[in-house]
Write a protein that holds these residues in place. Sequence first.
Motif, PDB file in Angstrom:
ATOM      1  N   THR A  67       0.827  -1.213   0.000  1.00 31.56           N
ATOM      2  CA  THR A  67       0.000   0.000   0.000  1.00 31.56           C
ATOM      3  C   THR A  67       0.863   1.266   0.000  1.00 31.56           C
ATOM      4  N   ASN A 117      -7.793   5.832  -7.469  1.00 33.48           N
ATOM      5  CA  ASN A 117      -7.191   4.575  -7.013  1.00 33.48           C
ATOM      6  C   ASN A 117      -7.719   4.102  -5.661  1.00 33.48           C
ATOM      7  N   ARG A 118      -8.859   4.654  -5.263  1.00 31.20           N
ATOM      8  CA  ARG A 118      -9.344   4.339  -3.925  1.00 31.20           C
ATOM      9  C   ARG A 118      -9.642   2.851  -3.746  1.00 31.20           C
ATOM     10  N   HIS A 119     -10.125   2.192  -4.770  1.00 33.21           N
ATOM     11  CA  HIS A 119     -10.451   0.768  -4.658  1.00 33.21           C
ATOM     12  C   HIS A 119      -9.214  -0.086  -4.391  1.00 33.21           C
ATOM     13  N   ARG A 120      -8.049   0.452  -4.676  1.00 32.14           N
ATOM     14  CA  ARG A 120      -6.799  -0.277  -4.455  1.00 32.14           C
ATOM     15  C   ARG A 120      -6.157   0.080  -3.108  1.00 32.14           C
ATOM     16  N   PRO A 126      -7.438   0.135   0.483  1.00 31.26           N
ATOM     17  CA  PRO A 126      -8.264  -0.026   1.682  1.00 31.26           C
ATOM     18  C   PRO A 126      -7.534   0.513   2.909  1.00 31.26           C
ATOM     19  N   GLU A 138      -7.533   7.088   3.664  1.00 34.34           N
ATOM     20  CA  GLU A 138      -8.595   8.079   3.528  1.00 34.34           C
ATOM     21  C   GLU A 138      -8.000   9.467   3.320  1.00 34.34           C
ATOM     22  N   THR A 153     -21.022   1.211   7.559  1.00 33.83           N
ATOM     23  CA  THR A 153     -20.161   1.012   6.406  1.00 33.83           C
ATOM     24  C   THR A 153     -20.560  -0.242   5.643  1.00 33.83           C
ATOM     25  N   ASN A 154     -20.142  -0.315   4.398  1.00 32.55           N
ATOM     26  CA  ASN A 154     -20.354  -1.530   3.620  1.00 32.55           C
ATOM     27  C   ASN A 154     -19.149  -2.448   3.767  1.00 32.55           C
ATOM     28  N   SER A 159     -16.687  -2.912   1.958  1.00 32.34           N
ATOM     29  CA  SER A 159     -15.431  -2.275   1.559  1.00 32.34           C
ATOM     30  C   SER A 159     -14.968  -1.221   2.549  1.00 32.34           C
ATOM     31  N   ARG A 170     -16.600   1.599   3.125  1.00 32.30           N
ATOM     32  CA  ARG A 170     -17.064   2.918   2.729  1.00 32.30           C
ATOM     33  C   ARG A 170     -18.268   3.324   3.579  1.00 32.30           C
TER      34      ARG A 170
END
Length: 646
Positions: A109, A158-161, A163, A166, A234-235, A237, A239
């Motif tokens: 990351t 690139n937020r999906h990559r 976790p 923020e 949150t879900n 993921s 979010r």
Amino acid sequence: MRNQRRSAVQPPHTLKNTRHEAHIFRVRSLLAVVVVILLTGLLMGRLFYLQVVQHDVFITRSEKNRVRVEPLTPNRGLIYDRNGELLAENRPTYNLTLVRERVDDLDETLSLLVDILDLSEEEADAFRERARRPQRPYQPALLMSGLDDEEIAELAINRHRLPGVEVEGQLQRHYPDARIMSHALGFVGRINKQELETLDSNDYAGTHFIGKTGVERFYEDELHGKAGVRQVETNASGRVLRELGRTDPEPGLDLTLTLDKDMQALAYDLLDGRRGAIVAIEPDTGGILAMASAPGFDSNLFVTGIDQKAYQELQEDIDLPLFNRAIRGTYPPGSTVKPFLAMAGLASGEITPDKTINDPGYFQLPNDSRRYRNWLRWGHGKVDMKRAITVSNNTYFYNLANEMGIDTISDYMHRFGFGERVGLDIQGGSSGIMPSREWKRERFGDAWYPGETLSVGIGQGYWQVTPLQLATATAVLANHGEWVRPRLAQKIGDETVEVEQPGTKDDLVLENEDWWETVYTGMEQVVSGSEGTARRIGKDLEYRLAGKSGTSQVFSLGQDEKYEADELEERLRDHALFIAFAPVEDPEIAVAVIVENAGGGSTHAAHLARAMTDAWLLDPEESGLDPEEVLDEADSDEDAMPDTQG
């Protein structure tokens, strides 16, 4: 035939035993039912255990997966000067944070973030170091502050990559007048490992910054406020879907200082980048009007974390811009202490105002061939207390110091605040040195010698003071001995800081109140008398000004050596000091000035002190004060009177 008969007599083949098979079937069915019942019971028991017995445990785990508790950082209190001018504000900014517990592979990351943000190798190392700093579980670690629009857009793509990573919008400390206020206000910075171990985890949840120096550190509890929390759904993921509840944070209290921004700026401009300090105090309240140390630095660099190169440059700067000379710089006070010694002599009964001596240009101890010289080598002739102060006669004060003795001197100088931390809310100040017999014995394991008392009598030797101490003592002198502790805070929130504070020293009471006027007259003649050492600043005075010059030696001269400033390196020249208060009849300001390696205090430093009193007492438009003109006069005066050491 025989075979036929034999087969004829054999019994017929037997049929299945249905009764036996039915029995076996019933047994097996019963066993199967028992097994099914046992398994069902076991399943139901397990379900009961999970759903009833362990209900609280698993509902908590479920909620943790679905509901997240996030800290809400309180807004830091603002800081104003006495006139409502903003000195420290909070500006909106976007920060990059990371929660390590939500990151699968930290190294991967971080590498991805370094590529996305296109960081240099040095920036990347700092980035990784911040990510690995000790942090409370599930608390976001601050990786980077002040993200621009392009960086925010790249991170969003690139937020999906990423976790656990923020982008948070927060308010960040900013100092509009960073350089001139750097030492007085101090600054905030990132919370370090040692601070993390001692801070309240609830109050500082989600907080990345804490006061490091100056006012910001001393009033950290009041300025910080209390953190709040919010619950969000949150879900899978991570979010945020919606907010379920919140407890709002309590913002920090605003702080109003006694500082006057214009006076502080003037003091800094008058120092003009030269090493030195100016402190101005309001005598009746103890409010510090200005507390400037030069050179200064840009305190905004420390808020988000100064880079190693810039910090190293500040540390290696020979002028020490990070050093707060106003409260930590210690210097021999020189002749500025002569009014205080005169008061001590009167209070202790060792001298009267009318006592005179004949000054041949030196003083000798009994049975000692050494001559302790006056700055004017041929002497001042007949000298009483007033004239001794006016002309800054060394011989008079050698004699007075010898009669008083070091312990009496030390006792009375402590009453003026020398040798002590005098500030009410000054963080990190030095106590200086006020020597005595006991002090030397403890410090060096040696006896005190009479010649050392004479050196103290003219503010030299072991005696060391800070500009704040000198300004405080001047305010006490201006107040007829009444003590008011110097302070920076005028109001905390809506509460006014009281003038009378616990720990304030006892007032200095004289047997005869007229003695104060004796010393005041001598100091007034310093700037307005024909023999005054600083008479050049007395032109066109519109109020009564009392002052005293001082020259602080950087190195000692031999008995018959003469001080030649032009032949010395700049950093070996004497320091220039000056104290003043005005108006004499009802003092509104007390000032202490020190300019390192500027020569005699009656020249350079005196002009700066006069400019400070003019700025406070006169209408700005009428006074026409121009710092550049003041400095030009000071420089020309310095060239015109190089031998004046008083």
